[in-house]
Design a protein around this motif. Structure first.
Motif, PDB file in Angstrom:
ATOM      1  N   ILE A 118      21.221  18.207 -27.472  1.00 53.14           N
ATOM      2  CA  ILE A 118      21.179  17.483 -28.744  1.00 53.14           C
ATOM      3  C   ILE A 118      22.328  16.482 -28.810  1.00 53.14           C
ATOM      4  N   HIS A 119      23.518  16.915 -28.399  1.00 52.70           N
ATOM      5  CA  HIS A 119      24.675  16.023 -28.400  1.00 52.70           C
ATOM      6  C   HIS A 119      24.441  14.838 -27.450  1.00 52.70           C
ATOM      7  N   HIS A 120      23.878  15.106 -26.294  1.00 47.96           N
ATOM      8  CA  HIS A 120      23.595  14.043 -25.328  1.00 47.96           C
ATOM      9  C   HIS A 120      22.583  13.043 -25.908  1.00 47.96           C
ATOM     10  N   ALA A 121      21.546  13.553 -26.541  1.00 50.31           N
ATOM     11  CA  ALA A 121      20.550  12.670 -27.154  1.00 50.31           C
ATOM     12  C   ALA A 121      21.183  11.813 -28.251  1.00 50.31           C
ATOM     13  N   SER A 122      22.050  12.403 -29.038  1.00 49.81           N
ATOM     14  CA  SER A 122      22.730  11.656 -30.098  1.00 49.81           C
ATOM     15  C   SER A 122      23.638  10.580 -29.508  1.00 49.81           C
ATOM     16  N   SER A 123      24.380  10.931 -28.470  1.00 43.34           N
ATOM     17  CA  SER A 123      25.246   9.956 -27.799  1.00 43.34           C
ATOM     18  C   SER A 123      24.418   8.815 -27.222  1.00 43.34           C
ATOM     19  N   THR A 124      23.276   9.139 -26.663  1.00 45.65           N
ATOM     20  CA  THR A 124      22.400   8.109 -26.106  1.00 45.65           C
ATOM     21  C   THR A 124      21.839   7.221 -27.216  1.00 45.65           C
ATOM     22  N   PHE A 125      21.470   7.812 -28.322  1.00 46.04           N
ATOM     23  CA  PHE A 125      20.997   7.018 -29.466  1.00 46.04           C
ATOM     24  C   PHE A 125      22.063   6.007 -29.880  1.00 46.04           C
ATOM     25  N   TRP A 126      23.301   6.466 -30.079  1.00 45.39           N
ATOM     26  CA  TRP A 126      24.370   5.553 -30.496  1.00 45.39           C
ATOM     27  C   TRP A 126      24.674   4.523 -29.419  1.00 45.39           C
ATOM     28  N   SER A 127      24.493   4.884 -28.177  1.00 49.74           N
ATOM     29  CA  SER A 127      24.707   3.929 -27.093  1.00 49.74           C
ATOM     30  C   SER A 127      23.662   2.827 -27.094  1.00 49.74           C
ATOM     31  N   ILE A 128      22.440   3.185 -27.404  1.00 47.46           N
ATOM     32  CA  ILE A 128      21.378   2.175 -27.484  1.00 47.46           C
ATOM     33  C   ILE A 128      21.631   1.246 -28.674  1.00 47.46           C
ATOM     34  N   VAL A 129      22.051   1.811 -29.789  1.00 45.56           N
ATOM     35  CA  VAL A 129      22.422   0.975 -30.941  1.00 45.56           C
ATOM     36  C   VAL A 129      23.560   0.031 -30.550  1.00 45.56           C
ATOM     37  N   PHE A 130      24.577   0.576 -29.897  1.00 46.98           N
ATOM     38  CA  PHE A 130      25.736  -0.191 -29.416  1.00 46.98           C
ATOM     39  C   PHE A 130      25.295  -1.354 -28.544  1.00 46.98           C
ATOM     40  N   GLU A 131      24.442  -1.090 -27.576  1.00 47.84           N
ATOM     41  CA  GLU A 131      23.967  -2.134 -26.669  1.00 47.84           C
ATOM     42  C   GLU A 131      23.114  -3.167 -27.391  1.00 47.84           C
ATOM     43  N   ARG A 132      22.267  -2.711 -28.296  1.00 50.00           N
ATOM     44  CA  ARG A 132      21.370  -3.634 -28.987  1.00 50.00           C
ATOM     45  C   ARG A 132      22.135  -4.554 -29.935  1.00 50.00           C
ATOM     46  N   VAL A 133      23.065  -3.987 -30.669  1.00 50.61           N
ATOM     47  CA  VAL A 133      23.796  -4.767 -31.673  1.00 50.61           C
ATOM     48  C   VAL A 133      24.899  -5.611 -31.040  1.00 50.61           C
ATOM     49  N   ALA A 134      25.619  -5.045 -30.080  1.00 52.79           N
ATOM     50  CA  ALA A 134      26.808  -5.727 -29.532  1.00 52.79           C
ATOM     51  C   ALA A 134      26.610  -6.269 -28.130  1.00 52.79           C
ATOM     52  N   GLY A 135      25.418  -6.159 -27.572  1.00 51.38           N
ATOM     53  CA  GLY A 135      25.180  -6.536 -26.178  1.00 51.38           C
ATOM     54  C   GLY A 135      25.682  -7.909 -25.785  1.00 51.38           C
ATOM     55  N   ARG A 136      25.448  -8.888 -26.600  1.00 53.60           N
ATOM     56  CA  ARG A 136      25.867 -10.246 -26.216  1.00 53.60           C
ATOM     57  C   ARG A 136      27.384 -10.383 -26.195  1.00 53.60           C
ATOM     58  N   TYR A 137      28.084  -9.603 -27.041  1.00 45.53           N
ATOM     59  CA  TYR A 137      29.551  -9.610 -27.001  1.00 45.53           C
ATOM     60  C   TYR A 137      30.069  -8.810 -25.809  1.00 45.53           C
ATOM     61  N   LEU A 138      29.367  -7.755 -25.489  1.00 47.67           N
ATOM     62  CA  LEU A 138      29.735  -6.941 -24.326  1.00 47.67           C
ATOM     63  C   LEU A 138      29.563  -7.738 -23.042  1.00 47.67           C
ATOM     64  N   ASP A 139      28.579  -8.634 -23.023  1.00 52.11           N
ATOM     65  CA  ASP A 139      28.324  -9.463 -21.837  1.00 52.11           C
ATOM     66  C   ASP A 139      29.484 -10.398 -21.518  1.00 52.11           C
ATOM     67  N   ARG A 140      30.351 -10.652 -22.472  1.00 49.45           N
ATOM     68  CA  ARG A 140      31.537 -11.471 -22.209  1.00 49.45           C
ATOM     69  C   ARG A 140      32.513 -10.756 -21.273  1.00 49.45           C
ATOM     70  N   LYS A 141      32.416  -9.423 -21.271  1.00 49.37           N
ATOM     71  CA  LYS A 141      33.228  -8.567 -20.390  1.00 49.37           C
ATOM     72  C   LYS A 141      34.724  -8.661 -20.683  1.00 49.37           C
ATOM     73  N   THR A 142      35.097  -8.895 -21.917  1.00 48.46           N
ATOM     74  CA  THR A 142      36.513  -8.881 -22.264  1.00 48.46           C
ATOM     75  C   THR A 142      36.877  -7.463 -22.704  1.00 48.46           C
ATOM     76  N   PRO A 143      37.956  -6.917 -22.168  1.00 48.32           N
ATOM     77  CA  PRO A 143      38.329  -5.545 -22.541  1.00 48.32           C
ATOM     78  C   PRO A 143      38.499  -5.358 -24.054  1.00 48.32           C
ATOM     79  N   VAL A 144      39.131  -6.327 -24.718  1.00 42.16           N
ATOM     80  CA  VAL A 144      39.326  -6.203 -26.163  1.00 42.16           C
ATOM     81  C   VAL A 144      37.983  -6.208 -26.878  1.00 42.16           C
ATOM     82  N   GLY A 145      37.076  -7.062 -26.462  1.00 42.36           N
ATOM     83  CA  GLY A 145      35.755  -7.121 -27.080  1.00 42.36           C
ATOM     84  C   GLY A 145      34.969  -5.836 -26.882  1.00 42.36           C
ATOM     85  N   ILE A 146      35.000  -5.311 -25.672  1.00 44.81           N
ATOM     86  CA  ILE A 146      34.275  -4.066 -25.381  1.00 44.81           C
ATOM     87  C   ILE A 146      34.862  -2.905 -26.167  1.00 44.81           C
TER      88      ILE A 146
END
Length: 161
Positions: free
Chosen positions: A70-98
């Motif tokens: 259950i914890h793993h599924a929840s972590s994966t859910f939040w990770s998908i939200v993280f990628e979907r919402v912040a993906g374009r900022y994460l693509d910059r690959k700046t440590p502060v941004g990530i």
């Protein structure tokens, strides 16, 4: 915005990293506060086994395995939200941004878990851990999100938004 296939692939990587790091954090603070590294993860299985799950401290197939899944599924859910919402900022690959995006996601996850979610559907480890320990667990979740985002982009050049 990245496509859903990329979001899901990256979310699985960040989900695994955040699940593992936050589970290690749960074990550390669980051992310190309850004498059991398994008690906080067992408590998560309250979704399946009710409140008695929070009372079980030993590792078990009945409480620990569903609690971790259950914890793993929840972590994966939040990770998908993280990628979907912040993906374009994460693509910059700046440590502060990530790190900023991962901290914001983890903070929102904690807010959602404890302010937006009915008690019956809260994570469960709050029944065994102090508030500072919960903060440590959510910080570990954030570090896992950041690590997963960095790893899943390691072979790609940085992109500008």
């Amino acid at each position: 915005m990245q496509n859903w296939t990329t979001t899901l692939q990256r979310g699985l990587v960040s989900g695994a990293a955040s699940s593992i790091l936050s589970t290690v954090a749960l074990a550390i603070v669980g051992k310190k506060e309850t004498g059991s590294a398994f008690a906080p993860t067992n408590a998560v299985s309250h979704y399946v086994h009710g409140d008695k799950a929070a009372l079980h401290s030993a590792p078990s197939m009945r409480y620990t395995v569903p609690g971790y899944l259950i914890h793993h599924a929840s972590s994966t859910f939040w990770s998908i939200v993280f990628e979907r919402v912040a993906g374009r900022y994460l693509d910059r690959k700046t440590p502060v941004g990530i790190l900023t995006a991962s901290a914001a996601t983890s903070a929102f996850a904690a807010f959602a878990d404890y302010k937006l979610t009915p008690k019956r559907f809260q994570p469960g480890y709050e029944k065994r851990l102090s508030t500072p320990s919960l903060a440590f667990v959510y910080a570990a979740l954030a570090l896992g999100l950041a690590a997963g985002a960095a790893v899943s982009r390691r072979d790609e050049p940085p992109r500008s938004v």
